[in-house]
Design a protein around this motif. Structure first.
Motif: not given
Length: 173
Positions: A123-126, A26-29
């Protein structure tokens, strides 16, 4: 694990520090919004047996706010805990709070302080980085198994939020 001793009001105290990191797709924001900014609403919704309610007794969620978390009956030995928001930086995805009262302190601790930082990964995650600092009462010994059990419960909540976000991809955009 890091051990530190310091003197507070003439009493020797020990601070035990744990650093952990959990990767997420899941992305950081999005993760910060769900895991930090809206967890008071989300966790009782997705894990009602674990967290019965969250109620602010001071403030509105910003720095200095104090909330009482009531745990579900039968799912935990803990009944409640009170925690104070010590820091919140929405732009840098950082959050700090202290458990200042309740069963989580196990009669051995003055407080527990948590510093959370969610950083974007390539990778777009967090990556969720957490530093937990356990402040003992005097020279009290901390039961490592109790700490491990608490950390496991926190990881389960994190994973439940992550699963919710995967199941609801439009949430928290």
């Amino acid at each position: 694990m890091i051990f530190r001793s310091f003197v507070k009001r003439g009493i020797i105290m020990v601070a035990i520090t744990y650093d952990t990191e959990v990767t997420s797709s899941i992305s950081a924001p999005k993760l910060f919004k769900a895991f930090v900014l809206d967890s008071d609403n989300l966790v009782p919704k997705i894990l009602p047996a674990a967290v019965k309610s969250v109620e602010y007794v001071e403030g509105d969620g910003g720095v200095g706010s104090v909330k009482v978390i009531t745990f579900g009956e039968g799912t935990s030995q803990l009944k409640h805990m009170k925690h104070r928001v010590d820091g919140l930086d929405k732009e840098n995805f950082t959050y700090s709070y202290s458990v200042i009262e309740g069963d989580a302190l196990m009669d051995e601790l003055e407080s527990i302080t948590y510093h959370i930082k969610i950083v974007p990964s390539a990778d777009g995650g967090s990556i969720c980085k957490n530093r937990s600092i356990y402040h003992t009462k005097g020279d009290a010994k901390i039961d490592e198994e109790k700490i491990k059990a608490g950390k496991d419960k926190a990881l389960n909540i994190f994973k439940a939020i992550e699963a919710y976000l995967h199941a609801n991809p439009d949430a928290y955009n």
